[in-house]
Design an enzyme around this catalytic site. Structure first.
Site, PDB file in Angstrom:
ATOM      1  N   HIS A   5      41.270  47.769  24.904  1.00 26.58           N
ATOM      2  CA  HIS A   5      40.175  47.048  25.557  1.00 26.58           C
ATOM      3  C   HIS A   5      39.022  46.771  24.587  1.00 26.58           C
ATOM      4  O   HIS A   5      37.837  46.841  24.972  1.00 26.58           O
ATOM      5  CB  HIS A   5      39.645  47.837  26.750  1.00 26.58           C
ATOM      6  CG  HIS A   5      40.612  47.950  27.886  1.00 26.58           C
ATOM      7  ND1 HIS A   5      41.496  46.948  28.250  1.00 26.58           N
ATOM      8  CD2 HIS A   5      40.855  48.967  28.763  1.00 26.58           C
ATOM      9  CE1 HIS A   5      42.213  47.326  29.290  1.00 26.58           C
ATOM     10  NE2 HIS A   5      41.856  48.551  29.619  1.00 26.58           N
ATOM     11  N   LEU A  22      48.108  41.481  25.194  1.00 26.17           N
ATOM     12  CA  LEU A  22      46.875  41.151  25.899  1.00 26.17           C
ATOM     13  C   LEU A  22      46.814  41.974  27.179  1.00 26.17           C
ATOM     14  O   LEU A  22      47.849  42.307  27.768  1.00 26.17           O
ATOM     15  CB  LEU A  22      46.824  39.662  26.254  1.00 26.17           C
ATOM     16  CG  LEU A  22      46.692  38.665  25.109  1.00 26.17           C
ATOM     17  CD1 LEU A  22      46.718  37.233  25.660  1.00 26.17           C
ATOM     18  CD2 LEU A  22      45.426  38.890  24.303  1.00 26.17           C
ATOM     19  N   ASP A  23      45.583  42.263  27.634  1.00 22.75           N
ATOM     20  CA  ASP A  23      45.413  42.958  28.902  1.00 22.75           C
ATOM     21  C   ASP A  23      45.922  42.090  30.042  1.00 22.75           C
ATOM     22  O   ASP A  23      46.038  40.869  29.915  1.00 22.75           O
ATOM     23  CB  ASP A  23      43.941  43.287  29.135  1.00 22.75           C
ATOM     24  CG  ASP A  23      43.391  44.270  28.116  1.00 22.75           C
ATOM     25  OD1 ASP A  23      44.187  45.020  27.531  1.00 22.75           O
ATOM     26  OD2 ASP A  23      42.166  44.279  27.901  1.00 22.75           O
ATOM     27  N   VAL A  24      46.171  42.713  31.179  1.00 22.46           N
ATOM     28  CA  VAL A  24      46.746  41.996  32.321  1.00 22.46           C
ATOM     29  C   VAL A  24      45.841  40.875  32.801  1.00 22.46           C
ATOM     30  O   VAL A  24      46.326  39.839  33.294  1.00 22.46           O
ATOM     31  CB  VAL A  24      47.062  42.994  33.468  1.00 22.46           C
ATOM     32  CG1 VAL A  24      45.789  43.576  34.062  1.00 22.46           C
ATOM     33  CG2 VAL A  24      47.917  42.347  34.532  1.00 22.46           C
TER      34      VAL A  24
END
Length: 237
Positions: A191, A100-102
């Site tokens: 993304h 997962l993105d930050v």
């Protein structure tokens, strides 16, 4: 198994530090101090280091409720790694299965089983990933059909796989209308969800993963908490 190897695999000690611990007389096998690093163990022997019983670390399958501000990586980076939230030994053996993105929250699966992880993330498996998406503005008409047909994203040479969109009733939060939707995708491009909604003229304000395949984020886990997967959850992948 050699005693020094057992120590290095059941604690945070390296092989060289394990040998030093043995030399200092800190290790007992069946109540007897053993200093020989090459001492052979069998499965029935009781091994203790500084009085604490030891056991080999088995293959682990973990579920984490990821907070924002953490990276899904095992290497040091700009942000702390999600593995730092785990109170387990041998964290260096673990890897993240489906990142997962930050700034994205929710379900993260962590393991050291490479084959299991591959089954989870392989594009050929087309494993459903469920997200709760908070948007900056209401969805455009026909968004469901566009996502179901696949979108051609910028700098991509093929459209996204069909995705399922469910509009959720708007809610009021701090006197502002919150627009949310649930999205199910089967990919994990860079993304991807943010770019998909950008292609629809919208902006993702917050993103939360709720489910991967049949594994649902445990509602009893607070942000930053984790637990081991059940046998049923492991077998579902």
């Amino acid at each position: 198994m050699r005693l020094d190897r057992f120590l290095s695999e059941s604690t945070e000690l390296t092989r060289s530090l394990a040998k030093k611990a043995l030399h200092r007389g800190e290790v007992e096998v069946n109540g007897e101090v053993i200093k020989n690093a090459a001492f052979k163990l069998d499965q029935e022997q009781d091994v203790r280091w500084m009085g604490e019983p030891l056991a080999l670390v088995g293959v682990r399958y973990l579920m984490l409720n990821k907070p924002t501000g953490y990276e899904c990586t095992t290497r040091p980076g700009r942000y702390p790694s999600v593995v730092e939230l785990l109170d387990v030994t041998k964290r260096d053996r673990l890897h993240i299965a489906g990142r997962l993105d930050v700034d994205t929250t929710g379900l993260v699966l962590i393991t050291e089983d490479g084959q299991w992880s591959h089954r989870l993330t392989s594009p050929k498996r087309r494993c459903d990933k469920h997200y709760l998406v908070t948007l900056a503005q209401p969805l455009m008409d026909g968004a469901e059909d566009l996502l179901a047909a696949g979108l051609m994203l910028e700098r991509e040479d093929k459209p996204t796989l069909p995705a399922r969109l469910e509009r959720l009733p708007a809610t009021d939060e701090d006197e502002g209308e919150v627009v949310q939707a649930r999205l199910v995708i089967q990919e994990g491009r860079y993304h991807q969800i943010k770019r998909m909604f950008a292609a629809l003229g919208n902006e993702v304000v917050a993103l939360h993963r709720e489910r991967i395949g049949d594994i649902v984020l445990d509602s009893t886990l607070a942000t930053g908490e984790w637990r081991e997967l059940t046998e049923t959850e492991i077998a579902s992948i």
